[in-house]
Design an enzyme around this catalytic site. Structure first.
Site, mmCIF file in Angstrom:
data_model
loop_
_atom_site.group_PDB
_atom_site.id
_atom_site.type_symbol
_atom_site.label_atom_id
_atom_site.label_comp_id
_atom_site.label_asym_id
_atom_site.label_seq_id
_atom_site.Cartn_x
_atom_site.Cartn_y
_atom_site.Cartn_z
ATOM 1 N N HIS A 77 68.890 53.970 -67.617
ATOM 2 C CA HIS A 77 70.174 53.421 -67.169
ATOM 3 C C HIS A 77 69.996 52.708 -65.838
ATOM 4 O O HIS A 77 69.091 53.020 -65.047
ATOM 5 C CB HIS A 77 71.235 54.515 -67.047
ATOM 6 C CG HIS A 77 71.022 55.443 -65.865
ATOM 7 N ND1 HIS A 77 71.503 55.184 -64.604
ATOM 8 C CD2 HIS A 77 70.367 56.628 -65.771
ATOM 9 C CE1 HIS A 77 71.165 56.149 -63.786
ATOM 10 N NE2 HIS A 77 70.465 57.047 -64.459
ATOM 11 N N CYS A 78 70.875 51.712 -65.595
ATOM 12 C CA CYS A 78 70.922 51.045 -64.297
ATOM 13 C C CYS A 78 72.200 51.492 -63.601
ATOM 14 O O CYS A 78 72.703 52.581 -63.856
ATOM 15 C CB CYS A 78 70.847 49.533 -64.469
ATOM 16 S SG CYS A 78 72.208 48.839 -65.435
ATOM 17 N N VAL A 79 72.780 50.659 -62.758
ATOM 18 C CA VAL A 79 73.980 51.056 -62.017
ATOM 19 C C VAL A 79 75.180 51.213 -62.938
ATOM 20 O O VAL A 79 76.006 52.102 -62.742
ATOM 21 C CB VAL A 79 74.299 50.011 -60.920
ATOM 22 C CG1 VAL A 79 75.586 50.363 -60.188
ATOM 23 C CG2 VAL A 79 73.147 49.926 -59.935
ATOM 24 N N ARG A 134 74.942 50.381 -66.768
ATOM 25 C CA ARG A 134 74.696 50.321 -68.209
ATOM 26 C C ARG A 134 73.643 51.318 -68.666
ATOM 27 O O ARG A 134 72.702 51.627 -67.951
ATOM 28 C CB ARG A 134 74.212 48.929 -68.618
ATOM 29 C CG ARG A 134 74.968 47.768 -68.035
ATOM 30 C CD ARG A 134 74.336 46.458 -68.490
ATOM 31 N NE ARG A 134 74.692 45.337 -67.626
ATOM 32 C CZ ARG A 134 74.190 44.122 -67.755
ATOM 33 N NH1 ARG A 134 73.315 43.862 -68.698
ATOM 34 N NH2 ARG A 134 74.568 43.159 -66.938
#
Length: 480
Positions: free
Chosen positions: A27-29, A31
């Site tokens: 995961h990113c910030v 998504r």
């Protein structure tokens, strides 16, 4: 409001085709980034109805689900708990989807992988530099004076902030060297050393290099004289991106080649010193000069476009930036921004990015105002706030793209705001928060024009979204 993250994760898995269809997850910030065995098994319409899911799409060989900042980490943890998947980085997951991408997408992914880890350092430096510029701007707060002139006791604070602000940019090649070496499979510590080598105090910075080339103040260009056979310019690459990016790639290739051939017993002695010496010579003699001129050509080309046709340049950027965010290709602009700051003293690209972010937030705010559906109102309000502070994915995927015309209204607002900034040559001295606090990073003399551009980007999408929603019958919306 509390959420049942286990239930959310279970519903996501069901609509992804089951846990067996999930190869890897990160995961990113905002998504979830997922590598799937068979993307055709995804039930996208049902997936988008799951609580907290604000949208989903397939790009760059990965299936991505927009959750939002904060919540995405909790959903990811529940997803891992239910599937038994090991923790993975975004780079790990991207490798899984690499064979499903084209050459341009792979290039963009490299920029993303290198710059995303160092982005917080750049944003912090940008904000501090903006505060520093405001303190030193004549007439900004006191007519005919700077804050430093009016209050001399602020000089110490100004110098301290200046030191903190400049650190990330002065040693930018070291940050990029670390991140790039990690991305290309080399030793991160050697990447840092290589980056620091390119900004060593013994090497001329850009200012002194220009004076030496022009022969000002009796200066001449110094060289390393290698055995009388050839000479290498003593020139540094402070604040530049391309030299260290290419040098780190070459370094990683050399290091991996050596590690595969040098016996383990002497690797620690042979591999690091050989890698640094060979790469250092190549970086200073060939890679640096070539990529410096390439960077100059790129920035001059971008500047020429906006000088000759500012309306066209602003309109194209304003219309295309949000669609590029959808594909992930917007990460390329960070390198252009940094190159412009290094060679031109400021960037006109980043202020227009702020226009796009604000426009997406205002379109989502328009949906919040016009919607009668409680879930839509909740999603639109939180997404708008997120976009106003630089994170637009929840607003775009969860609200604006779903109803289509708010997205088009945001593109128009972004284009008009960008045209206004382009015509007035608004520039930022650094990269900051891409939203309402963005004015802090703008060069003080351009702040009034930037604020007007912000107003355009905020008002136009909101008015258009509200006006169009009253004329077009949409479930859950007020209609005339």
């Amino acid at each position: 409001m509390s959420h049942d993250y286990s239930t959310i994760a279970r519903e996501i898995l069901e609509n992804l085709g089951g846990s067996d269809n999930l190869e890897q997850a990160a995961h990113c910030v905002t998504r979830l980034r997922l590598a799937l065995k068979d993307p055709s098994l995804v039930n996208a319409s049902a997936l988008n109805q799951v609580d907290l899911v604000k949208g989903s799409f397939f790009t760059g060989g990965l299936f991505q689900i927009v959750i939002g900042p904060g919540e995405v980490e909790k959903v990811y943890a529940a997803l891992r708990e239910q599937t038994g998947l090991a923790a993975a980085t975004i780079a790990d997951v991207k490798k899984k989807g690499a064979d499903k991408t084209n050459a341009l997408q792979r290039l963009v992914r490299v920029f993303s992988d290198v710059f995303m880890p160092i982005l917080p350092a750049l944003i912090i430096a940008g904000l501090l530099m903006g505060i520093n510029n405001l303190m030193g701007a004549k007439g900004m707060f006191i007519e005919g004076q700077t804050l430093l002139e009016a209050y001399p006791n602020l000089d110490g604070l100004w110098s301290l902030i200046n030191l903190m602000a400049n650190t990330s940019f002065v040693f930018l090649p070291a940050l990029v060297g670390w991140s790039a070496a990690k991305r290309f499979g080399g030793s991160e510590i050697l990447g840092i050393v290589l980056g620091l080598m390119l900004v060593h105090p013994d090497l001329l910075n850009a200012w002194n290099y220009g004076k030496a080339v022009a022969g000002l103040d009796g200066q001449s260009l110094p060289y390393f004289d290698i055995f009388g056979w050839f000479q290498i310019e003593k020139v540094g690459y402070q604040g530049q991106i391309l030299p260290i990016l290419m040098a780190a790639y070459v370094m990683s290739v050399i290091e991996k080649w050596l590690r595969a051939r040098v016996p383990n017993a002497i690797q620690l002695l042979v591999v690091p010193i050989t890698t640094i010496v060979v790469t250092g010579v190549l970086a200073l003699a060939i890679i640096g000069p070539v990529t410096r001129h390439l960077g100059i050509l790129i920035t001059e080309g971008v500047v020429t476009l906006f000088d000759l046709a500012p309306m066209v340049g602003g309109a194209i950027f304003g219309l295309l930036y949000a669609p590029l965010v959808i594909t992930g290709m917007h990460h390329m602009f960070l390198a252009v921004d940094l190159q412009l700051i290094s060679t031109q003293g400021g960037t006109f690209i980043w202020p227009m990015i702020v226009m796009s972010n604000l426009a997406q937030g205002s379109a989502a705010l328009g949906v919040f105002y016009m919607s009668r559906n409680a879930r839509d109102k909740s999603m639109a309000s939180t997404s708008a706030i997120s976009a106003y502070f630089g994170i637009t994915e929840p607003a775009m995927f969860g609200v604006n793209l779903r109803f289509k015309f708010p997205f088009y209204a945001a593109l128009l607002g972004s284009a008009l705001g960008s045209i206004f900034l382009s015509l007035n040559k608004v520039q930022a001295s650094a990269i900051g928060v891409g939203g309402l606090p963005g004015f802090i990073s703008i060069i003080p003399q351009y702040i009034p024009m930037f604020v007007i551009g912000m107003a355009v980007a905020i008002v136009v999408p909101f008015v258009l979204t509200c006006g169009l929603s009253m004329k077009i019958v949409r479930p859950g919306y007020r209609v005339a």
